[in-house]
Design a protein around this motif. Structure first.
Motif, short mmCIF file in Angstrom:
data_model
loop_
_atom_site.label_atom_id
_atom_site.label_comp_id
_atom_site.label_asym_id
_atom_site.label_seq_id
_atom_site.Cartn_x
_atom_site.Cartn_y
_atom_site.Cartn_z
N LEU A 165 67.74 14.64 34.80
CA LEU A 165 68.27 15.83 36.23
C LEU A 165 69.09 16.20 36.52
O LEU A 165 69.53 17.13 36.90
CB LEU A 165 67.94 14.15 37.68
N ARG A 166 70.08 16.11 34.97
CA ARG A 166 70.75 16.89 35.24
C ARG A 166 70.88 19.11 34.85
O ARG A 166 71.59 19.59 35.88
CB ARG A 166 71.55 16.68 33.29
N PRO A 167 70.03 18.84 34.91
CA PRO A 167 69.83 20.30 34.83
C PRO A 167 69.44 20.68 36.10
O PRO A 167 69.51 21.92 36.79
CB PRO A 167 68.30 20.68 33.94
N PHE A 168 69.12 20.22 36.85
CA PHE A 168 68.63 20.42 38.41
C PHE A 168 69.72 19.24 39.39
O PHE A 168 69.78 20.16 40.28
CB PHE A 168 67.28 19.52 38.37
N ILE A 169 70.09 18.41 39.41
CA ILE A 169 71.14 18.30 40.89
C ILE A 169 71.91 17.25 39.34
O ILE A 169 71.71 16.53 38.27
CB ILE A 169 70.23 17.23 41.53
N ARG A 170 72.97 16.60 40.50
CA ARG A 170 73.96 15.87 39.33
C ARG A 170 73.59 14.18 39.81
O ARG A 170 73.81 13.80 41.34
CB ARG A 170 75.21 16.05 39.57
N TYR A 171 73.08 12.97 39.09
CA TYR A 171 73.12 11.57 39.39
C TYR A 171 73.90 11.05 39.15
O TYR A 171 73.64 10.60 37.93
CB TYR A 171 71.60 11.48 39.58
N VAL A 172 74.86 9.92 39.85
CA VAL A 172 75.71 9.30 38.57
C VAL A 172 74.80 7.93 39.36
O VAL A 172 74.85 7.26 40.48
CB VAL A 172 76.98 9.51 39.45
N PRO A 173 74.34 7.20 38.35
CA PRO A 173 74.16 5.96 38.14
C PRO A 173 75.33 4.70 38.45
O PRO A 173 76.28 5.07 38.69
CB PRO A 173 73.35 5.50 36.57
N PRO A 174 74.58 4.02 39.61
CA PRO A 174 75.30 2.72 40.31
C PRO A 174 76.45 1.65 39.15
O PRO A 174 77.00 1.04 39.25
CB PRO A 174 74.69 2.51 40.48
N LEU A 175 75.01 2.02 37.60
CA LEU A 175 75.24 0.77 36.99
C LEU A 175 75.10 1.52 35.58
O LEU A 175 73.95 2.24 35.34
CB LEU A 175 74.75 0.22 36.97
N THR A 176 76.16 1.28 34.64
CA THR A 176 75.35 2.18 33.46
C THR A 176 75.68 0.71 32.76
O THR A 176 76.08 -0.40 32.30
CB THR A 176 76.88 3.18 33.54
N ARG A 177 75.44 1.03 31.12
CA ARG A 177 75.88 -0.11 29.98
C ARG A 177 76.98 0.11 29.81
O ARG A 177 77.00 -1.33 29.21
CB ARG A 177 75.06 0.76 28.42
N HIS A 178 78.37 0.92 29.94
CA HIS A 178 79.14 0.54 29.33
C HIS A 178 80.00 -0.27 30.65
O HIS A 178 80.69 -1.38 30.08
CB HIS A 178 80.04 2.14 29.72
N LEU A 179 79.76 0.01 31.90
CA LEU A 179 79.78 -0.74 33.11
C LEU A 179 79.58 -1.95 32.85
O LEU A 179 80.08 -3.26 33.03
CB LEU A 179 79.44 -0.27 34.12
N LEU A 180 78.65 -2.03 32.66
CA LEU A 180 78.25 -3.42 32.46
C LEU A 180 78.46 -4.40 31.26
O LEU A 180 78.69 -5.90 31.44
CB LEU A 180 76.06 -3.47 32.39
N THR A 181 79.15 -3.35 30.10
CA THR A 181 79.34 -4.10 28.95
C THR A 181 81.02 -5.15 29.07
O THR A 181 81.23 -5.86 28.90
CB THR A 181 79.26 -3.49 27.77
N LEU A 182 81.27 -3.09 29.59
CA LEU A 182 83.21 -3.88 30.36
C LEU A 182 83.22 -5.14 31.11
O LEU A 182 84.01 -6.40 31.21
CB LEU A 182 83.85 -2.50 31.08
N LEU A 183 82.57 -5.47 31.65
CA LEU A 183 82.48 -6.73 32.97
C LEU A 183 81.69 -8.07 32.26
O LEU A 183 81.99 -8.24 32.93
CB LEU A 183 80.89 -5.80 34.57
N ASN A 184 81.04 -7.87 31.30
CA ASN A 184 80.34 -8.72 30.94
C ASN A 184 80.46 -9.36 29.96
O ASN A 184 79.95 -10.41 28.64
CB ASN A 184 78.72 -9.38 30.94
N THR A 185 82.10 -9.33 29.03
CA THR A 185 82.59 -8.95 27.46
C THR A 185 83.72 -9.84 27.65
O THR A 185 84.74 -9.56 28.47
CB THR A 185 82.68 -7.79 26.23
N THR A 186 84.21 -11.16 27.16
CA THR A 186 85.20 -11.80 27.09
C THR A 186 86.14 -10.94 26.32
O THR A 186 85.50 -10.48 25.15
CB THR A 186 85.06 -12.95 26.19
N PHE A 187 87.46 -10.41 26.82
CA PHE A 187 88.27 -9.43 26.24
C PHE A 187 89.83 -9.99 27.35
O PHE A 187 90.00 -9.46 27.68
CB PHE A 187 87.50 -8.29 26.96
#
Length: 374
Positions: A311-333
């Motif tokens: 969608l980037r060429p047409f509108i800016r859509y920011v996903p509420p969930l990304t792989r990065h955020l999911l990894t950040l929240l679910n990795t022992t750190f």
């Protein structure tokens, strides 16, 4: 080491922010012999102005409104200053901010500030970094009680962490640079783990979502994905301790050009279970499990990112969930503050019991009126 900052002029950037404001308050409360405190931010909130007015009779406090991307503003702000505590930054874990904006403010702004320090012979520089300069990496490799000498493959999948890492590297590289007056710059970086406490925008979002979910926090992280959260008051205290340590030539030599993990004695738990621990006594619950099995959630996040890309060429859509955020929240750190204790003398000022009480009291203050009566 009380009084170690006597006669010092200190500039705090991002002084209206969650961490910056707490650092400002602690400096004003703990260091009555400071010559001057300058509180700088892009926009001056009523809370910031009120704090500065409250201490005006005890310490000379200047409020400065300006942007870290403005070299003239930075030059004026640094004139006559001995110590800079640089907290100003764009924080973004969801992809709301463009890479260009993040790099311009977080990296280039930091570089401009360092140059202003060189030109104005500012001797000491403390940078507020982030755990995201380390990871978790895209593979979600865990860390348990990591220390500063940890070798970790930080394949970062997000621009925010990369911008903070580049800024931190610029700060640490600047250590030892010759100042205009012939002296040399002393720098260090503090890397707090996930920060909670009164005024946390992330905690407020989670509380709002819980209220929409019948008073139950969404399960955003697996129970076994342990983090070690740190209370904002202890993060602020670590900055004051680091500033005091810099004034001692022996300690300054030990800490110069180094970074330190900053955490406290908050029990290790998942992000979701932290939310529950802070809201439990207010009647807020937490879901037992993730909405979907983790592999399926990861697939959903991937699809959301793909849609955003298409969608980037047409509108800016920011996903509420990304792989990065999911990894950040679910990795022992988890990390240790042992090195900060050894080199700086840092020990948490607030216990977990006290931090939980203060934060829960704040959560209660933002709950709807009908819930407060229960």
């Amino acid at each position: 080491m009380s009084g170690a900052l006597a006669g010092i002029s200190c500039l705090v950037t991002g002084a209206g922010g969650f961490v910056g404001h707490r650092i400002l308050e602690m400096l004003l409360e703990e260091e009555a012999d400071l010559r001057e405190v300058r509180a700088a931010d892009k926009t001056l909130s009523g809370r910031l102005l009120h704090t500065c007015e409250r201490f005006q009779s005890k310490i000379q406090v200047k409020v400065l409104e300006g942007d870290v991307q403005d070299p003239e503003f930075l030059h004026r702000s640094c004139q006559g200053v001995d110590l800079v505590i640089h907290t100003a930054a764009i924080i973004d874990v969801t992809g709301q901010t463009s890479k260009e904006t993040l790099m311009s403010i977080n990296v280039h702004g930091t570089e401009l500030l360092l140059e202003s320090c060189i030109q104005n012979s500012v001797r000491y520089f403390i940078y507020t970094s982030s755990l995201e300069v380390v990871g978790p990496n895209t593979s979600g490799e865990p860390v348990v009680n990591g220390q500063e000498d940890l070798l970790y493959d930080s394949k970062l999948g997000f621009y925010y962490g990369e911008s903070k890492r580049q800024a931190e590297q610029a700060v640490l590289r600047a250590n030892g640079r010759m100042l205009q007056d012939g002296g040399s710059l002393v720098t260090c970086s503090l890397r707090p783990t996930y920060i909670f406490g009164e005024g946390s925008q992330f905690l407020q979002i989670h509380v709002d979502q819980a209220l929409q979910n019948g008073g139950v926090f969404h399960r955003i992280s697996k129970k076994e994905a342990l983090a070690n959260p740190v209370y904002v008051g202890n993060v602020a205290w670590a900055h004051v301790v680091a500033a005091r340590a810099m004034m001692d030539p022996h300690t300054a030599k030990k800490m110069a050009g180094k970074f330190y993990y900053i955490c406290d004695d908050t029990p290790h738990m998942s992000y979701s279970d932290l939310n529950h621990a802070l809201g439990r006594e207010l009647g807020l619950g937490v879901e037992d499990r993730l909405a979907l099995p983790y592999p399926l959630l990861y697939f959903v996040a991937s699809m959301m990112e793909l849609v955003s890309f298409l969608l980037r060429p047409f509108i800016r859509y920011v996903p509420p969930l990304t792989r990065h955020l999911l990894t950040l929240l679910n990795t022992t750190f988890t990390f240790s503050y042992k090195k900060a204790h050894q080199d700086l003398g840092y020990t948490p000022r607030y216990s977990w019991t006290e931090a939980k009480r203060l934060t829960s009291t704040w959560i209660a203050s933002i709950l709807p009126q009908e819930l407060k009566k229960k």
